[in-house]
Design an enzyme around this catalytic site. Structure first.
Site, mmCIF file in Angstrom:
data_model
loop_
_atom_site.group_PDB
_atom_site.id
_atom_site.type_symbol
_atom_site.label_atom_id
_atom_site.label_comp_id
_atom_site.label_asym_id
_atom_site.label_seq_id
_atom_site.Cartn_x
_atom_site.Cartn_y
_atom_site.Cartn_z
ATOM 1 N N ASN B 15 0.829 -1.200 0.000
ATOM 2 C CA ASN B 15 0.000 0.000 0.000
ATOM 3 C C ASN B 15 0.872 1.262 0.000
ATOM 4 O OD1 ASN B 15 -2.119 1.687 2.290
ATOM 5 N ND2 ASN B 15 -2.662 1.257 0.170
ATOM 6 N N TRP B 16 1.825 1.324 0.919
ATOM 7 C CA TRP B 16 2.708 2.496 1.036
ATOM 8 C C TRP B 16 3.697 2.531 -0.123
ATOM 9 C CZ3 TRP B 16 3.078 7.152 1.784
ATOM 10 C CH2 TRP B 16 4.131 7.843 2.382
ATOM 11 N N LYS B 209 6.225 5.184 18.357
ATOM 12 C CA LYS B 209 4.906 5.842 18.403
ATOM 13 C C LYS B 209 3.790 4.842 18.694
ATOM 14 C CE LYS B 209 3.717 5.108 13.624
ATOM 15 N NZ LYS B 209 3.344 5.636 12.300
ATOM 16 N N ARG B 273 -4.741 1.484 13.904
ATOM 17 C CA ARG B 273 -5.130 0.171 14.422
ATOM 18 C C ARG B 273 -4.635 -0.061 15.839
ATOM 19 N NH1 ARG B 273 -1.677 -4.243 11.421
ATOM 20 N NH2 ARG B 273 -3.614 -4.381 10.234
ATOM 21 N N ASN B 274 -3.454 0.439 16.176
ATOM 22 C CA ASN B 274 -2.929 0.208 17.524
ATOM 23 C C ASN B 274 -3.844 0.842 18.571
ATOM 24 O OD1 ASN B 274 -0.081 -1.120 17.317
ATOM 25 N ND2 ASN B 274 -0.155 0.388 15.669
#
Lengths: 346, 346
Positions: B15-16, B209, B273-274
């Site tokens: 995706n990225w 992060k 999501r996290n």
């Protein structure tokens, strides 16, 4: 030799003033070696259901008008007389709307001990085309105080603080000894205080954040995603820092890592009236003054006001180009620039 | 004398990787004086509706599997052969899941020009009890590269970048000349790049992060407000900075003001999501592995994994107490500590 204890007075009794009175009253009781038991709080006298508000507060130990449902400590005494409130005080906490600061200071002229340790929780700045006035400095000048006035600011929504939800705040104070006293007065396990030596930076953050919140609201109104909003928050934080460092001495980079900086900006851009009204502005195209009537019962929105004042100030100093986000917010709100101007020329 | 143009290869096509291929392909065409026209992208060959994915990409100029609906520039060529992709390249962009890095590097051993300018967009770290491995450094070591590998990280959700929504990113690069080339390769009016000299700080932010996002999610799950969440984000940012400066050289404070620092953290703690899985953990009490099955089709959650690795690493160095938020996240997730541990002892 006996050590003189600190006598604390609170000037102001709104939503934030009442939340702070709860903390101060409790901390004063926790540290009897440092503080005198009674804490006087100046309450602008008004009628509450047929009774004077001060009487209601002192009998119910609650401010039903501005902080309903929260118990105030017994040692907090609501006082309608401003002069009497400040009498013999060695520490004064200013927590009132900025438009009342001058009047209050005029009434207090000569009535306050010049060596009093004062702290300002006042939000906002007075920005004239050619100068920016910090209320902490304004208070010190008008009351001829010998110590510089400290400032407290942070990611602190009054109701959440009153409910003892964990948060942080920042005190800017140039005197280590006064800073320690203010820490003892404000810090609790749920209200975490960092004391730093940069009162000017602390106070500037509290006002400039609202301009950034307007940009965040416009971004939300345009349906831009989290990336864009985070970028605007970051760029806004950098312009706040640049503004502070360009026009004031002694401002430090680390201040913007404190609660008064990055944390308060995050909170303000997540919820907050400035973000909310700006979002509605972007979605409906209605003028701000109409939205102020519809959404704020006619109250003025701080962020757009500050954006205009900052713009006039930067124009006077021929520095608008150095602050592209502040400039974009002004042009979108006041000059009908296209909404997506907030992400152009950044 | 003719100046040799840069030949760019992209390793990865998820995706990225696909969103980045779009930007790189366009920028290479914008700067023909600097870059050779063709950009090879290594695509792990797989079947897409009965055809090889590379064939589909090269015929449709779209990666329908990982970035549907986004047109890729004509000069981006999907290539199933890893070695051929990197042949004669003077610049390599690594943008693949971290578990594939070692295998890819082993296949490339001796096949890559040691003077190639490489940049890592890989998220995550390899943390062992006694050491932390940065993938940028791992790549440089395994391919015997003469220049330090750069790193790119920022508040960049791939789909939003692909849709050309305004955002920022940070490139950490120790060479000014290489930094300028990478800037030319990645920067667009909607994808703003700051190049700084601290690749280690940039890469560490991208991994740490996610631990903070778990704390933010737990806070959301407990129904704590914006104040608390902003405080956790701020404290998390400070622990990220402390971790980076405690265990790595050359990390700079200013890095955490960049998009890779504060902005990416804000985005990750807002959506992501996290945060989402951690919120569900706090609300339902289900174990993380159950939630991974339910919410992520069994994929592992990065934040909790990193929290455990960081905990083992800090335990080895007897420094858990110096990182109370990282420690609290570990204890809540893995040791059944009460949820509100995340706001205790901070």
């Amino acid at each position: 030799m006996t050590i003189q204890k600190e006598r604390v007075g609170i000037i102001g009794s709104g939503n934030w003033g009442s939340a702070v009175a709860k903390i101060i009253g409790e901390n004063v009781q926790k540290h009897p070696e440092t503080f005198e038991y009674p804490v006087r709080q100046w309450v602008f006298e008004e009628d509450y259901k047929g009774q004077p508000l001060t009487k209601v507060i002192n009998e119910s130990h609650e401010n039903p008008k501005y902080l309903p449902g929260i118990r105030l400590p017994n040692n907090v005494q609501a006082e309608p007389d401003l002069i009497k409130t400040c009498e013999d005080c060695t520490m004064l906490v200013f927590v009132l709307p900025h438009q009342f600061v001058r009047g209050v200071c005029d009434d207090l002229q000569g009535k306050v001990n010049p060596s009093v340790k004062a702290i300002s929780l006042i939000k906002g700045l007075e920005i004239k085309p050619d100068q920016v006035t910090l209320f902490s400095q304004e208070i010190g000048r008008r009351l001829h105080l010998t110590h510089p006035v400290a400032a407290l600011s942070g990611a602190n929504i009054a109701d959440e603080v009153a409910k003892e939800r964990f948060c942080e705040s920042t005190i800017g104070c140039t005197s280590a000894q006064a800073g320690e006293l203010f820490h003892r007065l404000f810090a609790t396990p749920y209200f975490r205080i960092n004391v730093i030596g940069d009162p000017v930076g602390v106070e500037l953050c509290g006002a400039l954040k609202n301009v950034v919140a307007v940009a965040a609201g416009i971004s939300d109104g345009l349906g831009y995603g989290d990336n864009t909003k985070a970028a605007l928050i970051r760029i806004g934080l950098m312009e706040m820092r640049k503004f502070a460092k360009s026009f004031f001495g002694g401002v430090e980079d680390v201040t913007f890592f404190e609660s008064c900086g990055v944390a308060d900006l995050i909170t303000t851009c997540a919820g907050g009236r400035n973000r909310r009204v700006a979002e509605a502005f972007a979605k409906t195209g209605k003028p701000i003054d109409v939205l102020e009537k519809e959404m704020l019962n006619g109250q003025k929105l701080q962020g757009t006001l500050t954006a205009m004042e900052v713009h006039q100030f930067l124009t006077h100093h021929q520095m608008t180009k150095a602050f592209p986000l502040f400039d974009a917010v002004y042009r979108v709100i006041y000059e009908k620039a296209p909404l997506d101007t907030i992400v152009r020329n950044l």
